[in-house]
Scaffold this motif. Structure first.
Motif, PDB file in Angstrom:
ATOM      1  N   LEU A  45     -10.859  72.968  16.910  1.00  0.00           N
ATOM      2  CA  LEU A  45     -11.584  72.852  18.172  1.00  0.00           C
ATOM      3  C   LEU A  45     -12.922  72.152  17.976  1.00  0.00           C
ATOM      4  CD1 LEU A  45     -10.890  76.396  19.687  1.00  0.00           C
ATOM      5  CD2 LEU A  45      -9.895  74.233  20.446  1.00  0.00           C
ATOM      6  N   CYS A  46     -13.638  72.520  16.931  1.00  0.00           N
ATOM      7  CA  CYS A  46     -14.944  71.910  16.677  1.00  0.00           C
ATOM      8  C   CYS A  46     -14.813  70.425  16.365  1.00  0.00           C
ATOM      9  CB  CYS A  46     -15.634  72.637  15.525  1.00  0.00           C
ATOM     10  SG  CYS A  46     -16.141  74.322  15.927  1.00  0.00           S
ATOM     11  N   THR A  47     -13.820  70.083  15.552  1.00  0.00           N
ATOM     12  CA  THR A  47     -13.649  68.682  15.163  1.00  0.00           C
ATOM     13  C   THR A  47     -13.329  67.806  16.364  1.00  0.00           C
ATOM     14  OG1 THR A  47     -12.900  69.328  12.969  1.00  0.00           O
ATOM     15  CG2 THR A  47     -12.328  67.105  13.715  1.00  0.00           C
ATOM     16  N   TYR A  48     -12.397  68.244  17.160  1.00  0.00           N
ATOM     17  CA  TYR A  48     -11.990  67.407  18.284  1.00  0.00           C
ATOM     18  C   TYR A  48     -12.967  67.476  19.446  1.00  0.00           C
ATOM     19  CZ  TYR A  48      -7.685  66.281  15.934  1.00  0.00           C
ATOM     20  OH  TYR A  48      -6.779  65.801  15.029  1.00  0.00           O
ATOM     21  N   ALA A  49     -13.728  68.521  19.551  1.00  0.00           N
ATOM     22  CA  ALA A  49     -14.806  68.552  20.550  1.00  0.00           C
ATOM     23  C   ALA A  49     -15.813  67.459  20.259  1.00  0.00           C
ATOM     24  CB  ALA A  49     -15.480  69.920  20.565  1.00  0.00           C
ATOM     25  N   GLU A  50     -16.043  67.188  18.972  1.00  0.00           N
ATOM     26  CA  GLU A  50     -16.956  66.105  18.604  1.00  0.00           C
ATOM     27  C   GLU A  50     -16.318  64.744  18.862  1.00  0.00           C
ATOM     28  OE1 GLU A  50     -19.854  64.820  14.902  1.00  0.00           O
ATOM     29  OE2 GLU A  50     -18.450  66.487  14.687  1.00  0.00           O
ATOM     30  N   ILE A  51     -15.030  64.604  18.561  1.00  0.00           N
ATOM     31  CA  ILE A  51     -14.334  63.336  18.823  1.00  0.00           C
ATOM     32  C   ILE A  51     -14.342  63.023  20.324  1.00  0.00           C
ATOM     33  CG2 ILE A  51     -12.080  62.204  18.774  1.00  0.00           C
ATOM     34  CD1 ILE A  51     -11.480  63.666  16.201  1.00  0.00           C
ATOM     35  N   MET A  52     -14.125  64.029  21.152  1.00  0.00           N
ATOM     36  CA  MET A  52     -14.007  63.834  22.597  1.00  0.00           C
ATOM     37  C   MET A  52     -15.358  63.867  23.312  1.00  0.00           C
ATOM     38  SD  MET A  52     -10.675  66.327  23.063  1.00  0.00           S
ATOM     39  CE  MET A  52     -10.561  66.145  24.835  1.00  0.00           C
ATOM     40  N   HIS A  53     -16.443  64.050  22.551  1.00  0.00           N
ATOM     41  CA  HIS A  53     -17.792  64.098  23.119  1.00  0.00           C
ATOM     42  C   HIS A  53     -17.912  65.168  24.211  1.00  0.00           C
ATOM     43  CE1 HIS A  53     -18.078  60.368  20.966  1.00  0.00           C
ATOM     44  NE2 HIS A  53     -17.270  59.743  21.798  1.00  0.00           N
ATOM     45  N   ILE A  54     -17.317  66.320  23.985  1.00  0.00           N
ATOM     46  CA  ILE A  54     -17.363  67.400  24.969  1.00  0.00           C
ATOM     47  C   ILE A  54     -18.741  68.038  24.966  1.00  0.00           C
ATOM     48  CG2 ILE A  54     -16.421  69.658  25.585  1.00  0.00           C
ATOM     49  CD1 ILE A  54     -13.754  68.749  24.478  1.00  0.00           C
ATOM     50  N   LYS A  55     -19.316  68.181  26.154  1.00  0.00           N
ATOM     51  CA  LYS A  55     -20.618  68.834  26.277  1.00  0.00           C
ATOM     52  C   LYS A  55     -20.436  70.348  26.247  1.00  0.00           C
ATOM     53  CE  LYS A  55     -23.099  65.285  28.897  1.00  0.00           C
ATOM     54  NZ  LYS A  55     -23.870  65.004  30.125  1.00  0.00           N
ATOM     55  N   LEU A  56     -21.230  70.993  25.394  1.00  0.00           N
ATOM     56  CA  LEU A  56     -21.136  72.440  25.225  1.00  0.00           C
ATOM     57  C   LEU A  56     -22.537  73.060  25.311  1.00  0.00           C
ATOM     58  CD1 LEU A  56     -18.457  72.483  22.412  1.00  0.00           C
ATOM     59  CD2 LEU A  56     -18.148  73.245  24.769  1.00  0.00           C
ATOM     60  N   PRO A  57     -22.636  74.374  25.570  1.00  0.00           N
ATOM     61  CA  PRO A  57     -23.927  75.003  25.840  1.00  0.00           C
ATOM     62  C   PRO A  57     -24.881  74.974  24.649  1.00  0.00           C
ATOM     63  CG  PRO A  57     -22.110  76.388  26.578  1.00  0.00           C
ATOM     64  CD  PRO A  57     -21.512  75.300  25.757  1.00  0.00           C
TER      65      PRO A  57
END
Length: 909
Positions: free
Chosen positions: A132-144
């Motif tokens: 989840l962490c790796t692909y959140a960075e790939i997808m540029h997902i904004k998180l709190p």
């Protein structure tokens, strides 16, 4: 089930890498099978089967710890009763290769057989924290990053809070979401993010997005150096029967799991249930559960419906004005008067079979026409020109607020290329900006060829629609002759059927119904054609794909739905000649004529049939069919087994929405928006019908999503996409169409010209301005003996002492030096019509421009909030970075001091 090894995922990767499939290959060891070399399933790492634990509401693997983020469904080939063993074996190997690659990329799988059908297998997919962490960075997902106390929303109604509270969702039931400062996730700055609980840091919607991102890009086969990958291809080819995220509970009752948020149940209770029809929509919960793309659609539909309330009130007022004043309609009284309309003999409207007829048989239609062709129509047309501008400008402001509240202000930076696009990237070129190699699917010349072919295909289908419209026109021309022959034709008769069913009315109603049927058939065909053309065009991103498909579909629908209305409004009855020298269509069919009062009532009939029929058809297609399919499925399942079915199996038996499901919802509403704005001058009740339809549409769509369909993969969206410029184009065109309807379709301008110029001397016989004598003034005289071809004239010659007939036009009478030429009244009317169009357009366009300039797209308050949040976010990240640097510098300084101390101490001793 065997323990899945931890994936070796690198900490760094290229952010701007175009081919994300290549990135996935670097994140895990990809297995691409050669189907001819595989001998057994032992070549793959596949999930083991687990028995269902009996908990129907469970959203976890059998261990109760790992959450189910996605479900894949397939039919076990070994239990199929079929002779296609070779095909089944290939499908099994592709699926095993795919599942093995999913495991290699870090996903964890658990397979469970169906409790109702042993042939069905459900593969549950879980994404661990590292993935989840790796692909959140790939997808540029904004998180709190940290809680945000700036987003304090206040009501726009001020003192009406007591009223809006009744319409709002109870906050004790659906609690407001906590707001955060957010930033694109980066693993090397994980400590900067607000991670209280790892299990809750990524919400279920985000987890499903990430897993679907991986599923769409993992390979399963390599043929001729061309990779095949993605869950969509596998589902389309039948290797998997379905792939979907899970609903969190049943919609009628809450889950037995105390940790379940029961968001589906809350949405059904406070949004989709009929008793909540008067309440505002819980947009934040819709966005959280279904994603921003679904949320922005319902936000737009709700705002459009609210604005329709004002338009409907004004439209009903204009309708009532016309209805209450129809008894004062002088020209209608003259049509119905037995000594005026009853003595006016009208010329035949077609050759051979059409009879002479008395004007007063159109009495009922003239009374109805008085309701719509009144001064209120002009006021309403001007009002709608301003209303549509206010709607679009205020929607932009509302959309900007949602971008801030839903954290999609900088969304465009996050969008990645479509898997289908990446798979075709085989040509290597040098990027002009970065001077680095990148892959593209085709060269500039190839792109030019594709665009040309796509444009040609679209143009061909538009020509096909126009051909169908011409067919309807030919039908109208030919069937009018039949109705004229079959309906009573004795001009001295008193058959009561003539009072309501004239040949013009019968032709109009039947042609409208046939036109609607043809529209629905062509819609079904062209939907598939438009998708094929867009797939061939190969847009890069999902937004580009949807925008391209949107423009094609809308262009088709525009011609398909509105062409018949444009024909009636602007062409019918405009080029007919006169009885002695009529104009023929295709050299065979005599052009249609309007009623003595014009074609406005026929246009109203056409709009009513198409709008009403479209609404009924859409409700049957969208609601009744899925409900019946699910009802039949439930009946078969209950008849087969009384076992408890798990959550994933319950969702599997729901109907699939499809990736373009939301597209069709938008298209339906935009077509309605066109009817409400383009032709509203002929039908003031159109906004009221649209308002009633939309109130039901919101709740029907909500009911459909929460009860009848599988949960959609949540998607991000910043705005409504290409639909915004389409609505702006419709708004500009609506000013022209409504001005032309009033000028050329209605009889308002000729009446005004008569009232102010021709009702008094030297042209008229009255001493003051009046509408008396208007009908006689607008009907020209034709001498029956002047028919060029007696055989093509009228067989009914029993006219008594009458040697002339009347027809609708402004021409000189027989015997005049310029007989049958247009008279001075005609040129006055034409000049007045053109002047009216120019003045009305300039006034409304000036008002529209002023409103657009005066109302900024983003309110000052929203701009300040965005800038403030951006500043605080950057400050927070900078402060955390400084803290890390200070901490690191302190550690380095301590080590240096310790090293110096260790070096000096022996010397001092």
């Amino acid at each position: 089930m065997e323990k899945v090894p931890k994936t070796n995922i690198p900490e760094t990767f290229k952010r701007k890498q175009i081919n994300l499939v290549g990135v996935l290959e670097n994140l895990g060891q990809t297995i691409i099978p050669d189907l001819g070399s595989l001998e057994s399933q032992n070549d793959f790492r596949t999930p083991e089967f687990e028995e269902f634990n009996g908990k129907s509401d469970s959203l976890f693997f059998n261990d109760g710890q790992r959450r189910i983020d996605f479900v894949l469904v397939y039919e076990d080939e070994s239990r199929k009763e079929t002779s296609k063993k070779g095909t089944n074996e290939k499908q099994r190997r592709k699926r095993q290769a795919y599942e093995s690659n999913l495991i290699c990329h870090g996903l964890q799988l658990e397979a469970t057989r169906s409790v109702l059908d042993d042939k069905l297998v459900f593969v549950k997919v879980h994404a661990p924290w590292e993935v989840l962490c790796t692909y959140a960075e790939i997808m540029h997902i904004k998180l709190p990053l940290k809680p945000n106390d700036l987003k304090n929303r206040s009501s726009a109604f001020g003192t009406l809070n007591w009223f809006t509270k009744v319409l709002s969702v109870d906050e004790s039931i659906i609690k407001p979401e906590q707001e955060f400062f957010t930033a694109p996730f980066e693993k090397n700055r994980m400590n900067d993010f607000y991670i209280v609980d790892r299990d809750a840091f990524f919400n279920p919607a985000t987890r499903s997005r990430i897993v679907y991102f991986i599923l769409s890009r993992v390979k399963y086969q390599l043929i001729n150096n061309v990779s095949k990958f993605g869950i969509n291809r596998l589902v389309n080819s039948g290797i998997y029967k379905a792939a979907f995220p899970l609903h969190d509970c049943k919609f009628r009752r809450q889950s037995e799991d105390p940790s379940c948020p029961n968001e589906r149940y809350l949405l059904y209770r406070e949004w989709a249930h009929p008793r909540s029809i008067y309440k505002k929509q819980p947009l934040d919960l819709i966005r959280k559960y279904y994603g921003e793309k679904i949320g922005i659609y319902f936000a737009w539909l709700g705002y459009y419906t609210q604005m329709l309330l004002l338009a409907a009130v004004v439209g009903v007022a204009c309708f009532l004005y016309g209805y209450l004043n129809q008894d004062n309609c002088t020209w209608s009284k003259e049509v119905c008067h037995p000594d005026i309309g009853g003595k006016i003999i009208m010329c035949p409207q077609c050759d051979r079979l059409c009879p002479f007829w008395k004007l007063n048989i159109t009495c009922e239609s003239s009374k109805k026409l008085c309701i719509f062709d009144s001064f209120g129509t002009l006021v309403f047309a001007v009002f709608m020109g301003v209303w549509v501008t206010l709607f679009l400008e205020f929607w932009k402001r509302r959309q900007a607020e949602l971008e801030y509240e839903w954290d999609t202000v900088e969304l465009q930076q996050e969008e990645q290329a479509r898997p289908e696009y990446e798979a075709r990237c085989t040509h290597v070129v040098i990027n002009e900006i970065t001077q680095e190699e990148e892959r593209i699917p085709f060269t500039a010349w190839g792109k030019c060829i594709r665009i040309t072919l796509c444009a040609s295909a679209v143009f061909f289908w538009i020509l096909l629609i126009i051909a169908s419209v011409i067919g309807i026109i030919v039908y109208r021309l030919s069937v009018f002759i039949v109705f004229s022959a079959k309906l009573p034709k004795n001009i001295n008769g008193t058959d009561p059927i003539q009072k309501y069913l004239t040949p013009q009315t019968a032709t109009s109603i039947t042609a409208s119904i046939i036109s609607f049927i043809i529209i629905m058939i062509l819609n079904t065909i062209y939907e598939k054609v438009a998708i094929m053309i867009t797939n061939f065009e190969l847009p890069r991103t999902q937004t580009d794909y949807e925008n391209s498909l949107t423009m094609k579909m809308f262009l088709f629908q525009f011609v398909n739905y509105y062409s018949s209305c444009f024909y009636i409004a602007f062409f019918k009855g405009k080029f007919v000649g006169y009885p002695g020298d009529p104009v023929y269509w295709l050299g065979k069919y005599r052009n249609e004529e309007c009623d003595p009062g014009g074609c406005l009532l026929e246009l109203t009939t056409q709009l009513t049939i198409i709008m009403g029929g479209k609404a009924i058809w859409n409700n049957i297609q969208e609601v009744l069919l899925p409900w019946i399919m699910n009802l039949i499925g439930r009946f078969h399942r209950v008849s087969r087994s009384e076992k408890i079915t798990p959550r994933w199996e319950q969702d599997y038996h729901l109907q699939p929405m499809g990736k373009l499901g939301l597209f069709y919802e938008y298209l339906e509403m935009i077509i309605q928006f066109g009817f409400v704005t383009l032709f509203v001058a002929s039908f003031p009740l159109a906004p009221l019908l649209a308002l009633v339809n939309n109130i039901l549409e919101i709740r029907v769509d909500a009911w459909k999503l929460t009860t009848q369909f599988r949960r959609l993969v949540p998607e991000k969206a910043q705005d409504i996409g290409a639909w915004q410029p389409i609505m702006q184009g419709i708004a500009i065109l609506a000013v022209v169409t409504n001005a032309m309807i009033i000028a050329f379709t209605s009889d308002m301008i000729p009446r005004l010209v008569y009232y102010w110029s021709f009702s008094v001397p030297p042209y008229g016989d009255h001493t003051s301005y009046t509408m008396e004598g208007y009908i006689n003034n607008t009907l020209s005289i034709f001498k029956v003996a002047d028919f060029k071809n007696k055989s093509k004239g009228n067989p009914y010659s029993e006219l008594g002492n009458h040697t002339t007939c009347r027809y609708r036009d402004f021409r000189y009478p027989p015997g005049h030096p310029q007989e049958y030429k247009h008279n001075i009244y005609y040129w006055h009317v034409i000049a007045a019509k053109l002047a009216f169009i120019i003045v009305m357009e300039h006034i409304i366009y000036s008002v529209k421009f002023f409103i657009s300039y005066a109302i900024p797209d983003v309110s000052k308050r929203t701009k300040s909030k965005i800038q403030r949040e951006k500043y605080l976010t950057q400050k927070l990240l900078h402060e955390n970075h400084l803290k890390d640097m200070t901490k690191n510098m302190g550690v380095i300084a301590e080590r240096m001091i310790e090293a110096v101390d260790n070096n000096l101490r022996p010397k001092l001793e």
